[in-house]
Design a protein around this motif. Structure first.
Motif, PDB file in Angstrom:
ATOM      1  N   SER A  98      -2.801   0.093   7.369  1.00  0.00           N
ATOM      2  CA  SER A  98      -4.133  -0.023   6.771  1.00  0.00           C
ATOM      3  C   SER A  98      -5.059   1.102   7.234  1.00  0.00           C
ATOM      4  O   SER A  98      -6.219   1.147   6.834  1.00  0.00           O
ATOM      5  CB  SER A  98      -4.751  -1.384   7.142  1.00  0.00           C
ATOM      6  N   ILE A 150     -10.378   2.883  -0.969  1.00  0.00           N
ATOM      7  CA  ILE A 150      -9.353   1.994  -0.419  1.00  0.00           C
ATOM      8  C   ILE A 150      -9.982   0.990   0.537  1.00  0.00           C
ATOM      9  O   ILE A 150     -10.641   1.386   1.508  1.00  0.00           O
ATOM     10  CB  ILE A 150      -8.272   2.805   0.322  1.00  0.00           C
ATOM     11  N   SER A 181      -8.695  -3.466   4.566  1.00  0.00           N
ATOM     12  CA  SER A 181      -7.593  -4.401   4.772  1.00  0.00           C
ATOM     13  C   SER A 181      -6.338  -4.023   3.993  1.00  0.00           C
ATOM     14  O   SER A 181      -5.288  -4.655   4.139  1.00  0.00           O
ATOM     15  CB  SER A 181      -8.030  -5.811   4.364  1.00  0.00           C
ATOM     16  N   ASP A 182      -6.431  -2.985   3.184  1.00  0.00           N
ATOM     17  CA  ASP A 182      -5.298  -2.570   2.371  1.00  0.00           C
ATOM     18  C   ASP A 182      -4.187  -2.033   3.281  1.00  0.00           C
ATOM     19  O   ASP A 182      -4.421  -1.214   4.139  1.00  0.00           O
ATOM     20  CB  ASP A 182      -5.747  -1.477   1.389  1.00  0.00           C
ATOM     21  N   SER A 220      -1.200  -0.396   2.333  1.00  0.00           N
ATOM     22  CA  SER A 220      -0.209   0.311   1.512  1.00  0.00           C
ATOM     23  C   SER A 220      -0.244   1.822   1.704  1.00  0.00           C
ATOM     24  O   SER A 220       0.163   2.573   0.824  1.00  0.00           O
ATOM     25  CB  SER A 220      -0.430  -0.025   0.028  1.00  0.00           C
ATOM     26  N   THR A 221      -0.733   2.275   2.880  1.00  0.00           N
ATOM     27  CA  THR A 221      -0.675   3.705   3.203  1.00  0.00           C
ATOM     28  C   THR A 221       0.594   3.958   4.004  1.00  0.00           C
ATOM     29  O   THR A 221       0.793   3.374   5.071  1.00  0.00           O
ATOM     30  CB  THR A 221      -1.904   4.135   4.017  1.00  0.00           C
TER      31      THR A 221
END
Length: 402
Positions: A286, A298, A301-302, A304-305
């Motif tokens: 994140s 972005i 809390s994402d 997908s990195t």
């Protein structure tokens, strides 16, 4: 290295800047610090060391000179050289002086650079931070290098980049592409030399990536990272570092890019996205240390990195640009890995580490045997970098410069 030799080099560039600011060399008032300031300078002469007196007798001081360098306006006025208790304790008040002031402070005989009084804490007490104090000629020599590689130039023209007086800070210097390619080549050779011929990948020679592959990955046309990737050669092994792979598959390289395909247009000008250079396998985080355009796109809390080594993202209208920089993103937090923090030769602490220096450090880890080379390249998983938390921080620290 002789102080006066370095002085002549910096002074000559300063005089060229004077020409860029519509002054002529012949018209300049050529007087030393003591001649220019008279009694005020002579009153502090006894507080100055003999080498510093020689330095101040050798330089040219003139009200007609432009800003001496991007970060400093010129040698301090005599009354401003000893800031006393405003910056230092009573016991240290005479131990330090501000040689170049206004935009920043440089202290002599051993020197460091602070962009503000708040940065003094990085370098004090001196006995605990000796790695951040250098001979003055070393500081000046680094400033010369930044001019020679085109990172900083002087011009009387307007510039889209950060500018102070005639001095322009560029997002990268053209010569930095070549020196980064050279550093990468040295790293590749160090790994390949530790592999047997039958372990090397049987692949045709060529570039790390070509323009078609970078177009498919939506990498901008005119930027540092494209110039590097289309000049560096393809390594004959898979693993560049513990847990990170070289981009041998252009299609996978393009699929791994998350930021290049985002709508990063800005009202402030050109934005260069971060490019994932060496990727991990299936490790997502994140963390998002990139410039504000991508931070806004972005959520925190994402997750997908993809972890790996990224080129630095920049908004070219911003200050302290560093397209030649890099960000190392892991699947676990290790603060400041391979970054350099406070910069004793100038610049903000948060500016990204240069790829060139990162590749040199990786080569050092290979050549010293700290990183072991196996049949696929550098051995180990990405967890190897947890060593930085277990008493081996020096393995992953790069000495700070600019």
């Amino acid at each position: 290295m002789d102080l006066k030799v370095e002085l002549v080099g910096v002074q000559s560039r300063n005089l060229r800047a004077s020409c860029a600011s519509s002054h002529t060399l012949e018209a300049l008032e050529r007087r030393s610090f003591f001649q220019h300031h008279g009694d005020a300078a002579n009153e502090i002469r006894s507080r100055l060391g003999p080498t510093l007196v020689l330095f101040l007798e050798s330089i040219i001081v003139s009200d007609e000179l432009p800003t001496f360098y991007l970060w400093v306006s010129g040698v301090s006025e005599p009354r401003e050289m000893f800031p006393g208790e405003e910056m230092f304790s009573e016991l240290e008040a005479d131990r330090f002086l501000v040689l170049y002031a206004l935009n920043t402070g440089i202290k002599y005989h051993r020197a460091t650079m602070a962009l503000g009084i708040e940065d003094i804490d990085f370098t004090h007490p001196v006995d605990e931070h000796r790695d951040l104090w250098h001979p003055l000629e070393t500081v000046l020599g680094n400033w010369l290098q930044m001019i020679e590689i085109g990172k900083i130039t002087a011009s009387q023209d307007e510039a889209p980049d950060e500018k102070y007086g005639p001095w322009i800070w560029h997002s990268y210097g053209r010569a930095q592409v070549g020196s980064t390619v050279t550093a990468f080549e040295r790293l590749v050779i160090a790994v390949e030399n530790r592999m047997s011929p039958d372990q090397l990948l049987d692949i045709p020679g060529g570039l790390l990536l070509n323009d078609a592959g970078l177009d498919a990955a939506a990498v901008p046309q005119e930027c540092f990272i494209r110039s590097f990737l289309t000049r560096a050669r393809r390594p004959r092994f898979k693993r560049m570092t513990p847990g990170l792979d070289a981009p041998h598959d252009p299609q996978m390289f393009a699929e791994n890019q998350r930021f290049t395909v985002m709508d990063s247009r800005s009202e402030y000008g050109i934005v260069i996205p971060p490019v994932l250079i060496f990727a991990s396998t299936g490790l997502y985080v994140s963390i998002n240390p990139f410039c504000r355009v991508f931070a806004d796109l972005i959520p925190r809390s994402d997750g997908s990195t993809l972890a790996g080594l990224y080129s630095e993202s920049v908004e070219r209208s911003s200050a302290e640009l560093s397209e030649e920089g890099s960000r190392f993103i892991l699947a676990f937090p290790v603060a400041g890995l391979f970054q350099h923090g406070f910069k004793p030769f100038g610049g903000e602490w948060w500016r990204a580490q240069r790829l060139e220096r990162l590749f040199d450090k990786w080569r050092e880890l290979v050549e010293s045997g700290i990183w072991i080379v196996g049949p696929d390249g550098v051995e180990g998983s990405i967890d190897t970098f947890r060593d930085a938390e277990t008493g081996r921080w020096d393995y992953y620290r790069i000495e700070p410069t600019w």
